[in-house]
Design a protein around this motif. Structure first.
Motif, PDB file in Angstrom:
ATOM      1  N   UNK A 297       0.826  -1.208   0.000  1.00  0.00           N
ATOM      2  CA  UNK A 297       0.000   0.000   0.000  1.00  0.00           C
ATOM      3  C   UNK A 297       0.863   1.264   0.000  1.00  0.00           C
ATOM      4  N   UNK A 298       1.972   1.275   0.715  1.00  0.00           N
ATOM      5  CA  UNK A 298       2.882   2.414   0.799  1.00  0.00           C
ATOM      6  C   UNK A 298       4.266   1.895   0.474  1.00  0.00           C
ATOM      7  N   UNK A 299       4.934   2.564  -0.430  1.00  0.00           N
ATOM      8  CA  UNK A 299       6.271   2.104  -0.818  1.00  0.00           C
ATOM      9  C   UNK A 299       7.370   3.105  -0.450  1.00  0.00           C
ATOM     10  N   UNK A 300       7.010   4.273   0.067  1.00  0.00           N
ATOM     11  CA  UNK A 300       8.017   5.247   0.488  1.00  0.00           C
ATOM     12  C   UNK A 300       7.379   6.259   1.437  1.00  0.00           C
ATOM     13  N   UNK A 301       8.238   7.038   2.038  1.00  0.00           N
ATOM     14  CA  UNK A 301       7.756   8.082   2.934  1.00  0.00           C
ATOM     15  C   UNK A 301       7.583   7.627   4.365  1.00  0.00           C
ATOM     16  N   UNK A 302       7.090   8.590   5.120  1.00  0.00           N
ATOM     17  CA  UNK A 302       6.921   8.341   6.582  1.00  0.00           C
ATOM     18  C   UNK A 302       5.534   7.802   6.865  1.00  0.00           C
ATOM     19  N   UNK A 303       5.455   6.971   7.858  1.00  0.00           N
ATOM     20  CA  UNK A 303       4.192   6.380   8.303  1.00  0.00           C
ATOM     21  C   UNK A 303       4.149   6.454   9.842  1.00  0.00           C
ATOM     22  N   UNK A 304       2.929   6.311  10.365  1.00  0.00           N
ATOM     23  CA  UNK A 304       2.752   6.274  11.824  1.00  0.00           C
ATOM     24  C   UNK A 304       2.418   4.886  12.301  1.00  0.00           C
ATOM     25  N   UNK A 305       2.481   4.703  13.614  1.00  0.00           N
ATOM     26  CA  UNK A 305       2.182   3.388  14.206  1.00  0.00           C
ATOM     27  C   UNK A 305       0.738   3.037  13.901  1.00  0.00           C
ATOM     28  N   UNK A 306       0.533   1.797  13.366  1.00  0.00           N
ATOM     29  CA  UNK A 306      -0.804   1.312  13.064  1.00  0.00           C
ATOM     30  C   UNK A 306      -1.272   1.630  11.667  1.00  0.00           C
ATOM     31  N   UNK A 307      -0.444   2.361  10.870  1.00  0.00           N
ATOM     32  CA  UNK A 307      -0.850   2.640   9.494  1.00  0.00           C
ATOM     33  C   UNK A 307      -0.714   1.377   8.647  1.00  0.00           C
ATOM     34  N   UNK A 308      -1.695   1.142   7.744  1.00  0.00           N
ATOM     35  CA  UNK A 308      -1.628  -0.024   6.867  1.00  0.00           C
ATOM     36  C   UNK A 308      -0.647   0.284   5.732  1.00  0.00           C
ATOM     37  N   UNK A 309       0.306  -0.646   5.560  1.00  0.00           N
ATOM     38  CA  UNK A 309       1.329  -0.454   4.523  1.00  0.00           C
ATOM     39  C   UNK A 309       1.298  -1.565   3.481  1.00  0.00           C
TER      40      UNK A 309
END
Length: 347
Positions: A297-309
């Protein structure tokens, strides 16, 4: 010794008749004169002396005989006797060589008084048995007095012993009370220390819980509806290193995969035996690998705890759909289960 006392006035003194003149001698007024100087009245003096002597010896004999006769059956008791006047010796009585004072009526009265002090009256001096009874009464009185004194001493000793025992008992009670107070104080101090320790431990446990809760708020489980199938370090030919380097969460294909903590995605794509993989780098430099994904779902950048990747899949070297999670620090793998637990997560 002879006396120089003058003859009483009007007293007739008979001179012994001269040799050959043994007739009747009638003194006249002219022949009667006062006699002066030394003279001896042997008969009168001797009679008084012998009377005094006999009286003294009689008193002593009566007292001694009566005392011996009546006191033989009595127990021995210490007594004291009054001092009696000094009496003339037998030779002085026979020779008449003693002072006229020894034979005087005053001496007789003095002797009677001394005998009276000893418990003997003059009328009893001649009766040995009565004098002995008087002496016995005196002895018994002294014995009773001594017994009373002994009884008083025994009572005093008993009172002193009772006082000493009472003092010892009071001291023992005081010591027992002091010991009880010390024990109570020690018990109270021990209880207070135990309560303080318990409160300290409770505070520490609460702080740990708060720390875990805070950590849990910063961290999240990587997926849901899973079953742990293969743990870190399990040996087997299925892994190129000879042992399992991660933790497998078996779940249906398409189950959401989440970031365990805030960070940035440093890599996302195909990775051979790992299939589709996403690498999440955390703020402390720890890397978390998500492998065998069916999609990303996400291949780069910043994410937070619990974000679906991404989503669970079965790409790469697998036997079924699951999420292979690895945790690496400084390029080396660590046990993911222990690391997640340390973050306050209940895996």
């Amino acid at each position: 010794m002879a006396s120089n006392l003058p003859a009483p006035e009007g007293t007739e003194i008979q001179e012994p008749p001269t040799a050959g003149a043994w007739g009747e001698w009638n003194p006249t007024e002219d022949s009667v004169r006062s006699v002066r100087g030394r003279h001896r009245v042997a008969r009168q003096r001797g009679g008084l002396a012998r009377s005094s002597t006999v009286l003294g010896v009689g008193v002593i004999a009566a007292v001694g005989a009566g005392g011996i006769a009546t006191a033989q059956d009595r127990p021995q008791v210490a007594i004291s006797m009054p001092d009696l006047p000094e009496l003339p010796t037998v030779n002085q009585v026979l020779d008449g060589d003693f002072s006229a004072d020894h034979g005087s009526a005053a001496d007789a009265r003095h002797t009677g008084a001394q005998a009276g002090k000893a418990g003997v009256i003059p009328q009893q001096a001649g009766r040995g048995a009565d004098a002995g009874e008087v002496l016995l009464s005196r002895i018994l009185q002294q014995a009773e007095s001594q017994q009373d004194a002994a009884g008083a001493k025994a009572l005093a000793d008993a009172a002193q012993a009772a006082q000493s025992a009472a003092a010892q008992e009071a001291k023992a009670k005081l010591d027992a009370a002091q010991k009880a107070a010390d024990d109570a104080k020690a018990a109270a101090e021990a209880k207070a220390a135990a309560e303080a320790k318990a409160a300290e431990e409770a505070a520490a446990a609460k702080a740990e819980q708060e720390r875990i809760a805070k950590s849990a708020g910063d961290y999240s489980l990587p997926t849901s509806a899973y079953t742990l199938t293969s743990h870190y370090g399990v040996a087997g030919s299925m892994w190129s290193s000879g042992y399992h380097t991660g933790l497998d969460f078996a779940a249906p294909t398409g189950t959401p995969v989440k970031a365990v903590a805030a960070g940035k995605i440093t890599s996302a794509g195909w990775s051979g035996a790992y299939g589709y993989r996403i690498v999440l780098e955390l703020e402390d430099g720890t890397e978390v690998w998500y492998c065998h994904l069916s999609s990303m779902s996400v291949t780069s950048g910043s994410v937070g705890a619990g974000d679906t990747i991404g989503r669970v899949g079965a790409t790469g070297n697998v036997t079924g759909p699951h999420l292979h999670l690895e945790v690496r620090k400084g390029g080396s793998t660590v046990d993911p289960l222990a690391w997640l637990t340390s973050k306050g997560l209940n895996v």
